[in-house]
Write a protein that holds these residues in place. Structure first.
Motif, PDB file in Angstrom:
ATOM      1  N   LEU A 141      43.511  77.114  28.527  1.00  0.00           N
ATOM      2  CA  LEU A 141      42.566  78.477  28.678  1.00  0.00           C
ATOM      3  C   LEU A 141      41.432  77.891  28.582  1.00  0.00           C
ATOM      4  O   LEU A 141      41.210  77.046  27.706  1.00  0.00           O
ATOM      5  CB  LEU A 141      42.677  78.963  27.166  1.00  0.00           C
ATOM      6  CG  LEU A 141      44.238  79.738  27.159  1.00  0.00           C
ATOM      7  CD1 LEU A 141      44.607  80.443  25.750  1.00  0.00           C
ATOM      8  CD2 LEU A 141      44.690  80.698  28.339  1.00  0.00           C
ATOM      9  N   THR A 142      40.450  78.408  29.222  1.00  0.00           N
ATOM     10  CA  THR A 142      39.033  78.113  29.459  1.00  0.00           C
ATOM     11  C   THR A 142      38.137  78.643  28.300  1.00  0.00           C
ATOM     12  O   THR A 142      38.634  79.935  27.739  1.00  0.00           O
ATOM     13  CB  THR A 142      38.447  78.438  30.635  1.00  0.00           C
ATOM     14  OG1 THR A 142      38.190  79.781  30.839  1.00  0.00           O
ATOM     15  CG2 THR A 142      39.131  77.830  31.795  1.00  0.00           C
ATOM     16  N   ASN A 143      37.228  78.101  27.771  1.00  0.00           N
ATOM     17  CA  ASN A 143      36.387  78.924  26.789  1.00  0.00           C
ATOM     18  C   ASN A 143      35.667  80.307  27.453  1.00  0.00           C
ATOM     19  O   ASN A 143      35.639  81.156  26.574  1.00  0.00           O
ATOM     20  CB  ASN A 143      35.214  78.012  26.591  1.00  0.00           C
ATOM     21  CG  ASN A 143      35.476  76.821  25.653  1.00  0.00           C
ATOM     22  OD1 ASN A 143      36.403  76.483  25.347  1.00  0.00           O
ATOM     23  ND2 ASN A 143      34.578  75.597  25.311  1.00  0.00           N
ATOM     24  N   ARG A 144      35.466  80.332  28.603  1.00  0.00           N
ATOM     25  CA  ARG A 144      35.107  81.512  29.019  1.00  0.00           C
ATOM     26  C   ARG A 144      36.251  82.669  29.197  1.00  0.00           C
ATOM     27  O   ARG A 144      35.940  83.968  28.836  1.00  0.00           O
ATOM     28  CB  ARG A 144      34.508  81.491  30.407  1.00  0.00           C
ATOM     29  CG  ARG A 144      33.270  80.664  30.789  1.00  0.00           C
ATOM     30  CD  ARG A 144      32.897  80.143  32.170  1.00  0.00           C
ATOM     31  NE  ARG A 144      32.405  81.377  32.631  1.00  0.00           N
ATOM     32  CZ  ARG A 144      30.980  81.781  32.509  1.00  0.00           C
ATOM     33  NH1 ARG A 144      30.117  81.020  31.810  1.00  0.00           N
ATOM     34  NH2 ARG A 144      30.260  82.728  32.936  1.00  0.00           N
ATOM     35  N   GLN A 145      37.365  82.219  29.278  1.00  0.00           N
ATOM     36  CA  GLN A 145      38.623  83.392  29.176  1.00  0.00           C
ATOM     37  C   GLN A 145      38.413  83.853  27.540  1.00  0.00           C
ATOM     38  O   GLN A 145      38.596  85.085  27.526  1.00  0.00           O
ATOM     39  CB  GLN A 145      40.017  82.616  29.539  1.00  0.00           C
ATOM     40  CG  GLN A 145      40.274  82.551  30.935  1.00  0.00           C
ATOM     41  CD  GLN A 145      41.624  81.772  30.941  1.00  0.00           C
ATOM     42  OE1 GLN A 145      41.812  80.541  30.756  1.00  0.00           O
ATOM     43  NE2 GLN A 145      42.452  82.539  31.503  1.00  0.00           N
ATOM     44  N   ILE A 146      38.316  82.887  26.766  1.00  0.00           N
ATOM     45  CA  ILE A 146      38.470  83.259  25.243  1.00  0.00           C
ATOM     46  C   ILE A 146      37.402  84.152  25.009  1.00  0.00           C
ATOM     47  O   ILE A 146      37.304  85.288  24.294  1.00  0.00           O
ATOM     48  CB  ILE A 146      38.311  82.003  24.538  1.00  0.00           C
ATOM     49  CG1 ILE A 146      39.842  81.389  24.823  1.00  0.00           C
ATOM     50  CG2 ILE A 146      38.394  82.301  22.989  1.00  0.00           C
ATOM     51  CD1 ILE A 146      39.923  79.992  23.924  1.00  0.00           C
ATOM     52  N   ALA A 147      35.878  83.843  25.657  1.00  0.00           N
ATOM     53  CA  ALA A 147      34.757  84.400  25.389  1.00  0.00           C
ATOM     54  C   ALA A 147      34.852  85.922  25.834  1.00  0.00           C
ATOM     55  O   ALA A 147      34.267  86.717  25.291  1.00  0.00           O
ATOM     56  CB  ALA A 147      33.517  83.716  25.963  1.00  0.00           C
ATOM     57  N   GLU A 148      35.576  86.152  26.945  1.00  0.00           N
ATOM     58  CA  GLU A 148      35.573  87.457  27.468  1.00  0.00           C
ATOM     59  C   GLU A 148      36.414  88.251  26.507  1.00  0.00           C
ATOM     60  O   GLU A 148      36.258  89.459  26.314  1.00  0.00           O
ATOM     61  CB  GLU A 148      36.613  87.488  28.753  1.00  0.00           C
ATOM     62  CG  GLU A 148      35.714  86.869  30.165  1.00  0.00           C
ATOM     63  CD  GLU A 148      35.190  88.283  30.779  1.00  0.00           C
ATOM     64  OE1 GLU A 148      34.992  89.412  30.097  1.00  0.00           O
ATOM     65  OE2 GLU A 148      34.695  88.084  31.861  1.00  0.00           O
TER      66      GLU A 148
END
Length: 354
Positions: free
Chosen positions: A58-65
């Motif tokens: 999982l990317t940090n940006r997916q989690i940030a979303e």
């Protein structure tokens, strides 16, 4: 299925649950970020993971979303209307206000009245997403797995710059024990906010804090109800009878997947909604729901954008597939009508895979 992606054994699943319990009991929760991270990882495991033991990157940006979705409503003042209280943005850190909330609050102030779905079309949203991803990377991703005085990477490792990888069997366990992870995280989140003395003047003896933090606002529900009535007509999705009054029902029950998705919302006769309660709907209802997704997806997407409700058809379908697969594996039964149920069989799963 290859041996490298076999599901975790019963013993490994119990070990996962034991470590999860220790994380809540022994972890240091100075802010609500760690609860948001656990919820985000569980959501993503359901939506993009699988029912084998495979690792999941999982990317940090997916989690940030997910963080932006979770905290979006929290960035506006909460008020109970009770004597002796005053509205305010709830403090979610034992020190200064949580940086994620501050960033979202500043963004929302720059585009007043915008819904989170419309926000993604704003040029400044990319800056917000990058800022939140940096906060997530520097704080909860670094510290979530510190408990009992040690670091135990039982959930994930940093796999590359800007990404993590859930270890063997972790996505499987998050999918299987999803409801438990959600309940623990949300309960501790609410308790953390109530326990912060700086929130006492806002909360008083408020009993509806969980609804404010995690459920649709009354305004959003009213918009969804009115727009679904225009789209689907004034008939119950389940029994087909005309309805003067209606409930907005979660087709895949909110108790199973406590996240609002516009494609998962239907209008129901209050009696049907009460009867169906927290169970999955039977095959005839599932057939109609999938047809509705195929023929009305664009219109539902627009309703979600206006009401500020997540509006991803693919995610709704994957959540349904996960829910019915879990019910089938457990010998579950699906609701057909009042006091009338049928087994969830493999035919349900083939329909969702089609």
């Amino acid at each position: 299925m290859s041996a490298s992606v076999l599901p975790p054994t019963a013993e490994e699943q119990l070990a996962f649950l034991a470590k999860l319990q220790r994380l809540f009991a022994e972890g240091d929760f100075a802010a609500t970020y760690k609860f948001a991270l656990l919820i985000s990882l569980a959501d993503l495991a359901v939506e993009v993971g699988s029912d084998d033991g495979a690792e999941l990157t999982l990317t940090n940006r997916q989690i940030a979303e997910r963080f932006i979705q979770l905290y979006w409503r929290h960035a506006i003042p909460y008020g109970t209307g009770r004597a002796g209280t005053q509205p305010g943005v709830l403090v979610q850190n034992l020190g200064a206000q949580a940086a994620v909330l501050t960033a979202i609050g500043e963004f929302r102030a720059s585009v007043p009245g915008i819904t989170i779905q419309r926000a993604r079309t704003e040029p400044r949203y990319a800056t917000l997403l990058s800022k939140v991803a940096s906060i997530v990377s520097a704080q909860p991703l670094n510290y979530l797995q510190n408990f009992g005085g040690v670091t135990d990477t039982f959930l994930y490792v940093r796999s590359s710059r800007g990404a993590i990888t859930l270890g063997h069997g972790v996505a499987y366990c998050l999918r299987r024990f999803y409801t438990l992870v959600q309940q623990l995280s949300r309960t501790h989140w609410v308790d953390h906010i109530k326990g912060n003395r700086r929130n006492h003047a806002i909360l008083g003896d408020a009993g509806d804090l969980e609804d404010f933090l995690f459920s649709l606002s009354r305004q959003s529900i009213a918009i969804v109800g009115a727009e679904l009535r225009k789209l689907d007509g004034s008939r119950c999705f389940y029994c087909g009878c005309a309805i003067a009054e209606f409930d907005v029902d979660h087709f895949v029950p909110f108790s199973l997947y406590p996240r609002d998705q516009i494609h998962n919302l239907v209008l129901a006769h209050p009696a049907c909604n009460r009867s169906k309660s927290d169970t999955l709907a039977a095959r005839p209802h599932l057939d109609r729901w999938l047809e509705r997704l195929a023929t009305k997806s664009d219109a539902l997407y627009e309703i979600g954008a206006v009401a500020g409700v997540a509006n991803d058809r693919t995610t709704a379908n994957r959540v349904a597939a996960w829910g019915y697969a879990a019910a089938s594996a457990a010998g579950g039964r699906a609701w057909l009508s009042a006091s009338n149920y049928e087994p969830v069989t493999a035919s349900y799963l083939r329909l969702l895979d089609a």
